[in-house]
Motif scaffolding. Structure first.
Motif: not given
Length: 853
Positions: A136-160
């Motif tokens: 789906e990403m259009g990336v070949k199945e080649k081991l050793g390739e470097t892939i760039n992503f955004k890391i998104k994480r939803e969380y609750k802070d200390e105030n909830g």
């Protein structure tokens, strides 16, 4: 041995009747055995495929801390569990999103993944991804390739308060995972796994990391119930818990097998019909044998010896019927496995291997034995009670004389003397008539119910929330779960291109996002707090909502769902607070009921919501104050464009929502097509969507066709059930009429001698069979009509109480199905009588007059 010989001699003499008896047992055994074999074979095949596709875990708990994972692992009901850290989501530049977990071998195996290339991550920055994700990403199945992503994480802070963490991150591809091809043909979520170790510099700060745990229970009984008990035991919110629904459905199918409602009802129908046939045949045989029994009693045979004759007949019929039924059942299962589908998931089981277990063989033997024993026990007992003198004088007449009643004149007037005689003949032996009528009517209620209910478009639309949620639209375009809404969507250019397709009548747009409602904990309904695991310890809490914006045309169509306030308030905000339309209900899936979320919410109330806002390529939550301008009716869940009770819904003006959120694309496009242009429009839209990853198109027509195809399959399978039942019942009619000719030969000869023609005799016999058919049809109509009424009543109660729906289809007496069934039954009865009546043509009057009844 003498009585065995006599039993066999009688069976041989009454060859036609014996064949009917054996066939009755064989058909019952065949259908019960074959159906159970099909069900077990399909459930085994389904379960094997589900294990490969969805893994062996039965439930998953998310947003856990370390202490909770240990408690769940050691829970009394848990057999095995595996834990992985929840590291947020990987998001690509074109908006593809996948869940990111820490690497845990047990978690990966229990989830059904297979490592097809490389190795699992063993240091920071390494990752394994699904082959489908790379495609789906259009990336070949080649081991050793470097892939760039955004890391998104939803969380609750200390105030909830809910917050979003988002950073860029590069990974080295060290392994590729895969699942069976069939898995990716349905609903699925993409996952990636990376190295994680507490205390090290991981992809997320330690304070943002939570854990999820998949579990397998010790027992397969009441899986959903036990998983929910674990959730309640540790105060885990409903949104942090999910069952492996496909696996649980497959396990339930496998454990139920022949005890499920369909096969149980089917078995009961077959057994009762076969019992009525065999019982009637034994009674007819008893009438035919009664003088011989009297002679045997006169020369010294005991009651026990007389009963042995019919007992041995029953045994021989049972043995032959069982052998023949099992052989026919095996053949039936080989063909039936491609026609029937007794499983509850969408897994294709038509190519299942046939599995024959001793349990199903034994069940078939029990059905055959039960059928023969129940149907023959009374004739066996009666045969021993016959005295020699009674037997010599016995005839096939009722105990009392039939009186001429007023309706006899009416019957004679409309059907002639032969009709009156036929009616009287039917009631000469009331018990036998009741047996025939009931046996023929047995399949009627199933037939009438299915014809009246299945494939009825008004019912399909009322029962299918997927169809009613389509509103007046023929198509809805959206994106699947494996996308990040802020980095993908439909543009104004897409809207323009779709609008210009020939045959498109109207195009609508929708913007939607998941946000949060800020509330004082005391303002929330107590059931809602318990359902979502909300504690009273925190005064202020945030609950999940869906915020939506529609174009003006769609909003006008939603006016009918307004309970309080006005839809027009959306465009009439007079101060700094924009007006909103609010749906303040959620659906409790455990109690199957709609319940309120915010206590005493009314028009004019001010609420604070937090929505995701995109700034400089990053997403963050911001507070917005809104005023309640209108409240939606409960039935919005069933008939509106709803979340189906998953959360509170808030509708805001579309332009305002896009402005404050920074969104420039739409989550959904709705399309109305001109009559007859559905297929053309569908194909043209597909061309536009083919280069958009995870773009989806719902079609009202395809939903209706799916339901109709399901209904057609059900009708076909039910007709395959009804047909053997009617065959058995038809045999009952045929043998009864044929026997009546044999034991009433003297009577028919007398009628011929006094001037009745062969044609009149045949007419009388045919009319007699028609009376059986009409009486059977009346009983089937009453039972079938009541069953249809109960269905409509249940539908209205469930949808009105559960979803608050109104204007549901109302019960109408199923006249057409009843007439259709009546026609089929009468044709069967006439054919049976026609074959039997052919004997009349060969009737010798002189010989017949010398025969005493």
């Amino acid at each position: 041995m003498i009585y065995i010989h006599l039993a066999l001699a009688y069976l041989k003499k009454q060859r036609g009747r014996t064949i009917a008896l054996v066939l009755g047992v064989a058909l019952a055994v065949m259908l019960v055995f074959g159906t159970n074999v099909i069900f077990e074979s399909q459930s085994r095949n389904q379960l094997a495929n589900i294990y490969k596709m969805y893994g062996t875990y039965q439930g998953i708990f998310t947003n856990l801390n370390k202490d909770l994972t240990e408690k769940i692992k050691n829970d009394k009901d848990v057999s095995k569990s595996a834990v992985a850290a929840n590291l947020g989501n990987l998001v690509t530049d074109n908006g593809i999103s996948m869940i990111l977990n820490s690497t845990d071998k047990d978690y990966i195996e229990m989830s059904g993944y297979t490592l097809i290339k490389g190795h699992l991550p063993n240091k920071q920055g390494e990752i394994v991804l699904e082959s489908q994700a790379l495609k789906e990403m259009g990336v070949k199945e080649k081991l050793g390739e470097t892939i760039n992503f955004k890391i998104k994480r939803e969380y609750k802070d200390e105030n909830g308060l809910n917050q979003i963490y988002m950073e860029n991150k590069s990974f080295k591809l060290v392994g590729i995972l895969d699942k069976p091809k069939q898995y990716y043909e349905g609903y699925y979520s993409l996952r990636g796994f990376t190295y994680f170790k507490e205390g090290e510099n991981n992809v997320l700060p330690d304070n943002l990391i939570t854990y999820e745990e998949i579990v397998k229970l010790k027992s397969n009984a009441n899986l959903s119930g036990k998983l929910n008990q674990i959730r309640e035991r540790y105060n885990i919110g409903r949104q942090d818990y999910e069952v492996n629904s496909q696996l649980i459905a497959a396990l339930n199918d496998f454990s139920a097998q022949s005890t499920n409602a369909f096969t149980y009802q089917f078995n009961i129908l077959i057994v009762i019909t076969a019992i009525l046939l065999i019982y009637n045949m034994f009674n007819i045989s008893l009438i035919d044998m009664i003088k011989q029994i009297g002679m045997m009693r006169a020369i010294g045979s005991s009651k026990k010896q007389v009963r042995l004759i019919i007992g041995f007949q029953s045994l021989f019929i049972l043995i032959i019927g069982l052998v023949l039924g099992l052989l026919m059942g095996i053949a039936f299962s080989y063909f039936g496995i491609k026609l029937y589908s007794f499983v509850s998931t969408n897994i294709d089981v038509s190519e299942s291997s046939v599995y024959i277990s001793m349990k199903n063989v034994w069940n078939a033997v029990k059905v055959g034995a039960l059928t023969v024993i129940v149907s023959s026990i009374i004739p066996i007992w009666i045969s021993g009670m016959i005295s020699p003198i009674e037997a010599m004088r016995k005839s096939d007449r009722s105990g009392g004389k039939q009186r001429n009643r007023g309706y006899h004149k009416f019957i004679k007037k409309i059907s002639g003397i032969t009709g009156e005689m036929a009616y009287k003949n039917v009631w000469r032996n009331k018990w036998r008539t009741i047996i025939i009528v009931v046996s023929v009517a047995m399949a009627g209620y199933l037939f009438i119910n299915d014809i009246a209910v299945v494939n009825k478009e008004s019912l399909i639309s009322a029962m299918s929330i997927t169809i009613t949620n389509m509103q007046d639209n023929d198509f809805k375009l959206s994106f699947g779960t494996n996308t990040e809404p802020y980095f993908t969507g439909y543009t104004n250019d897409d809207v323009k291109a779709i609008s210009q397709i020939e045959g498109v009548k109207k195009v609508g747009t929708k913007v939607s996002m998941i946000g949060f409602l800020e509330s004082d904990v005391n303002d929330l309904d107590n059931d809602f707090k318990k359902y979502n695991g909300i504690s009273n310890t925190n005064k202020n809490v945030e609950t999940t909502i869906e915020v939506k914006g529609y174009d003006d045309d769609q909003l006008q169509g939603f006016k009918k769902y307004i309970d309080k306030g006005y839809m027009s308030s959306l465009n009439n905000s007079s101060d700094k607070y924009p007006n909103a339309v609010v749906y303040n209900y959620y659906y409790d899936i455990f109690k199957h009921k709609l319940k309120g979320i915010r206590k005493d919410l009314k028009v004019g109330d001010i609420m604070t919501i937090r929505i995701p806002v995109i700034r400089n390529g990053k997403i963050a939550y911001e507070d917005k104050n809104i005023r309640v301008g209108a409240l939606l009716k409960q039935e919005w869940i069933a008939k509106g464009d709803s979340t189906r009770g998953a959360r509170m819904e808030i509708i805001l003006p579309q332009k305002y929502l896009m402005t404050i959120s920074g969104k420039s694309t739409y989550e959904q496009i709705s399309v109305q097509s001109k009559p007859g242009k559905d297929t053309y429009v569908y194909n043209r839209i597909n061309k536009i969507l083919e280069n958009k990853p995870f773009a989806e198109m719902e079609s009202k027509l395809s939903y209706i066709e799916t339901y109709k195809n399901f209904g057609t399959r059900k009708l076909k399978s039910d007709f395959l059930i009804v047909s053997p039942i009617l065959l058995i019942a038809g045999m009952n009619v045929y043998n009864t009429l044929k026997t009546n000719l044999l034991i009433r030969t003297n009577e028919f000869s007398t009628l011929r001698a006094i001037g009745m023609t062969v044609k009149q005799l045949k007419s009388m016999i045919i009319k007699e069979s028609i009376i059986y058919g009409l009486l059977s049809s009346i009983i089937a109509a009453l039972i079938g009509g009541y069953r249809v009424y109960r269905f409509y009543k249940m539908l209205n109660e469930d949808y009105s109480h559960g979803f608050g729906a109104t204007h549901l289809p109302q019960f109408k007496f199923p006249v057409i199905p009843i007439l259709l069934y009546s026609a089929i039954v009468i044709v069967i009865c006439i054919l049976s009588s026609y074959v039997s009546a052919k004997k009349v043509e060969k009737l010798n009057i002189v010989e017949g007059l010398n025969i005493t009844e």
